[in-house]
Write a protein that holds these residues in place. Structure first.
Motif, mmCIF file in Angstrom:
data_model
loop_
_atom_site.group_PDB
_atom_site.id
_atom_site.type_symbol
_atom_site.label_atom_id
_atom_site.label_comp_id
_atom_site.label_asym_id
_atom_site.label_seq_id
_atom_site.Cartn_x
_atom_site.Cartn_y
_atom_site.Cartn_z
ATOM 1 N N ARG A 245 0.719 -1.055 -0.050
ATOM 2 C CA ARG A 245 -0.035 0.182 -0.034
ATOM 3 C C ARG A 245 0.890 1.185 0.022
ATOM 4 N N ALA A 246 2.112 1.203 0.722
ATOM 5 C CA ALA A 246 2.865 2.245 0.723
ATOM 6 C C ALA A 246 3.586 2.708 -0.738
ATOM 7 N N ASP A 247 3.696 1.663 -1.473
ATOM 8 C CA ASP A 247 4.166 2.208 -2.956
ATOM 9 C C ASP A 247 2.843 2.351 -3.954
ATOM 10 N N GLN A 248 2.978 3.576 -4.379
ATOM 11 C CA GLN A 248 1.920 4.021 -5.297
ATOM 12 C C GLN A 248 2.495 4.666 -6.461
ATOM 13 N N PRO A 249 2.777 3.850 -7.572
ATOM 14 C CA PRO A 249 3.527 4.032 -8.597
ATOM 15 C C PRO A 249 3.157 5.222 -9.694
ATOM 16 N N ASP A 250 1.747 5.630 -9.316
ATOM 17 C CA ASP A 250 1.073 6.850 -10.062
ATOM 18 C C ASP A 250 1.229 8.123 -9.283
ATOM 19 N N ARG A 251 2.044 8.012 -8.196
ATOM 20 C CA ARG A 251 2.405 9.265 -7.456
ATOM 21 C C ARG A 251 4.015 9.623 -7.633
ATOM 22 N N PRO A 252 4.547 10.820 -7.370
ATOM 23 C CA PRO A 252 5.782 11.083 -7.401
ATOM 24 C C PRO A 252 6.391 10.527 -5.984
ATOM 25 N N LEU A 253 7.474 10.085 -6.205
ATOM 26 C CA LEU A 253 8.213 9.384 -5.057
ATOM 27 C C LEU A 253 8.246 10.420 -3.922
ATOM 28 N N ALA A 254 8.389 11.477 -4.035
ATOM 29 C CA ALA A 254 8.678 12.576 -3.007
ATOM 30 C C ALA A 254 7.223 12.661 -2.205
ATOM 31 N N LEU A 282 12.302 7.102 -9.593
ATOM 32 C CA LEU A 282 12.935 5.723 -9.869
ATOM 33 C C LEU A 282 12.066 4.865 -10.458
ATOM 34 N N SER A 283 12.608 3.702 -10.975
ATOM 35 C CA SER A 283 11.631 2.687 -11.830
ATOM 36 C C SER A 283 10.891 2.094 -10.450
ATOM 37 N N THR A 284 9.867 1.398 -11.008
ATOM 38 C CA THR A 284 9.063 0.862 -10.039
ATOM 39 C C THR A 284 9.821 -0.095 -9.093
ATOM 40 N N ARG A 287 12.033 1.957 -6.415
ATOM 41 C CA ARG A 287 11.537 2.767 -5.639
ATOM 42 C C ARG A 287 10.804 2.044 -4.561
ATOM 43 N N TYR A 288 10.066 0.834 -4.860
ATOM 44 C CA TYR A 288 9.525 -0.267 -3.837
ATOM 45 C C TYR A 288 10.494 -0.394 -2.840
ATOM 46 N N GLU A 289 11.712 -0.950 -3.430
ATOM 47 C CA GLU A 289 12.955 -1.282 -2.371
ATOM 48 C C GLU A 289 13.234 -0.155 -1.486
ATOM 49 N N ALA A 290 13.259 1.142 -2.107
ATOM 50 C CA ALA A 290 13.607 2.160 -1.355
ATOM 51 C C ALA A 290 12.665 2.582 -0.458
ATOM 52 N N LEU A 291 11.459 2.512 -0.565
ATOM 53 C CA LEU A 291 10.399 2.864 0.350
ATOM 54 C C LEU A 291 10.580 1.630 1.220
ATOM 55 N N LEU A 378 21.122 5.339 -5.306
ATOM 56 C CA LEU A 378 20.842 4.572 -6.354
ATOM 57 C C LEU A 378 21.338 5.231 -7.671
ATOM 58 N N ASP A 379 22.147 4.657 -8.503
ATOM 59 C CA ASP A 379 22.732 4.735 -9.676
ATOM 60 C C ASP A 379 21.775 4.212 -10.728
ATOM 61 N N PRO A 380 21.363 5.211 -11.584
ATOM 62 C CA PRO A 380 20.454 4.907 -12.705
ATOM 63 C C PRO A 380 21.086 3.901 -13.680
ATOM 64 N N VAL A 381 22.332 4.231 -13.834
ATOM 65 C CA VAL A 381 23.035 3.217 -14.964
ATOM 66 C C VAL A 381 23.070 1.742 -14.448
ATOM 67 N N LYS A 382 23.385 1.463 -13.268
ATOM 68 C CA LYS A 382 23.104 0.230 -12.519
ATOM 69 C C LYS A 382 21.756 -0.298 -12.560
ATOM 70 N N GLU A 383 20.795 0.524 -12.152
ATOM 71 C CA GLU A 383 19.392 0.190 -12.128
ATOM 72 C C GLU A 383 18.990 -0.274 -13.472
ATOM 73 N N THR A 384 19.044 0.563 -14.555
ATOM 74 C CA THR A 384 18.774 0.119 -16.021
ATOM 75 C C THR A 384 19.350 -1.081 -16.481
ATOM 76 N N SER A 385 20.568 -1.366 -16.064
ATOM 77 C CA SER A 385 21.355 -2.473 -16.728
ATOM 78 C C SER A 385 21.065 -3.580 -16.171
ATOM 79 N N GLY A 386 20.253 -3.833 -15.301
ATOM 80 C CA GLY A 386 19.867 -5.002 -14.789
ATOM 81 C C GLY A 386 20.441 -5.496 -13.610
ATOM 82 N N VAL A 387 21.055 -4.721 -12.738
ATOM 83 C CA VAL A 387 21.684 -5.199 -11.674
ATOM 84 C C VAL A 387 20.841 -5.128 -10.416
ATOM 85 N N ARG A 388 20.514 -6.391 -10.059
ATOM 86 C CA ARG A 388 19.529 -6.407 -8.968
ATOM 87 C C ARG A 388 20.282 -7.496 -7.705
#
Length: 388
Positions: A245-254, A282-284, A287-291, A378-388
């Protein structure tokens, strides 16, 4: 017509009427030295008044956009001006905006009829006023301009409609992707936590009848263990639902972080300040992990820090990186080397695992008596390159 289309149409019509006012000004400059008749002055005032009423009064603009047939009155007014002044008057320039407005406001078939009416009226006025005027502009140039401006308005209208439709399809596609991500994330969460707990309960439940027959005291211990495991599964399910419930992708992360900070402060009674620098997101998955990491850090503050104040900061760092900080003024603790959690701080291990899942780095610094700082980068390069 949607609200977006109405707003766009209103803006474009406003531009066309501003062009009309400029054409009137140019025509008046062209008549310097000539006698201004009452008919000429009345035509200028009427054309200017209709333009200013649309530009100055939003209610008039909304009425015209909602009821395009009002443009028929403008068409008749244009023909009356032509009949009063003649087709060779410089004020003919001010009638071109009528053609453009018809193309913008009307569907293509109606716009074509409007263009035909405007051209027919123009040529008819020329014939009625006396012997037909000769010359390319009167016989062909101005009628062709009327038709061309109607076509331009129609192209603008349909191009914007296509743009709105594409934007709507893109929103729907993003929503579908977000829903797919949420389902995949839910499956991972259930597999990683709740699924393992339930699997353990199932194995213990299968063995319980055997122990009841062979060793009742052991069966009692198994039963207590099952009860504890069931409570743990219920707690994990509740925590999972809270995080979802805390993660609402349709709203800004801030906004989501600000609400999370506010809710935590209301629940714990500890003051929490949220600060955001720059528009970041962030990506979905990330941002879920960050929250979840922020929620775990705040929970640690509540359980262990004995703090009077906490702060959550969201910052857009260099090269598109995003930094999230959770700081408290509590008692602090001794940070151990390596990836293991210190005593009574088992949540740090889970936070580091979540950071790795998001392709992020987690830094924890603390000093006894001076509080704790948790920094997630969170580095967007790592995030988009599939590092998980």
């Amino acid at each position: 017509m949607s609200t977006v289309q109405r707003d766009f149409t209103q803006r474009v019509v406003a531009v066309a009427l501003i062009v009309r006012l400029l054409a009137i000004t140019v025509a008046l400059f062209g008549m310097i030295g000539e006698q201004i008749t009452g008919t000429m002055l009345a035509s200028v005032l009427v054309l200017s008044a209709t333009s200013f009423s649309f530009l100055m009064y939003p209610s008039v603009a909304r009425f015209v956009v909602h009821h395009p047939l009002a443009v028929v009155a403008d068409l008749l007014l244009t023909l009356l001006v032509l009949a009063a002044l003649g087709v060779e008057s410089p004020l003919v320039l001010a009638t071109f905006s009528t053609a453009l407005v018809m193309g913008i406001l009307f569907e293509r078939r109606i716009a074509v009829l409007g263009a035909a009416a405007l051209v027919t009226g123009f040529l008819l006025v020329d014939r009625v006023q006396g012997p037909p005027t000769t010359g390319f502009m009167i016989n062909l140039g101005i009628p062709a301009l009327y038709v061309g401006l109607v076509a331009v308005g129609s192209v603008v209208r349909h191009a914007h409609e296509r743009e709105v439709a594409i934007a709507s399809d893109l929103v729907e596609a993003n929503r579908a992707v977000a829903q797919a991500d949420e389902r995949a994330r839910l499956a991972r969460e259930m597999h990683d936590s709740l699924g393992k707990t339930l699997h353990g309960i199932a194995l213990a439940a299968e063995a319980l009848p055997v122990w009841v027959e062979r060793d009742p005291p052991t069966a009692v211990r198994y039963a207590h263990g099952l009860a504890d495991a069931a409570r743990q599964a219920a707690a994990e399910a509740r925590a999972l639902l809270v995080r979802l419930r805390a993660d609402q992708p349709d709203r800004p992360l801030a906004q989501v972080l600000a609400d999370q900070c506010r809710s935590w402060a209301a629940e714990t009674g500890i003051e929490c300040t949220f600060v955001s620098h720059g528009a970041v997101d962030l990506s979905t998955d990330a941002r879920y992990e960050a929250l979840a990491i922020v929620a775990e850090a705040l929970e640690n503050v509540q359980r262990h820090a004995d703090a009077s104040h906490a702060s959550v900061t969201l910052v857009g760092a260099e090269h598109g990186a995003v930094r999230v900080e959770v700081v408290d003024d509590g008692r602090g603790f001794v940070v151990l080397d390596g990836e293991v959690s210190p005593p009574n701080h088992f949540g740090l291990t889970g936070m580091r695992e979540r950071a790795a899942q998001a392709g992020a780095t987690l830094a924890v610094s603390s000093t006894l008596g001076q509080g704790t700082r948790v920094v997630l980068t969170l580095d967007p390069v790592k995030e988009t390159s599939g590092v998980r």
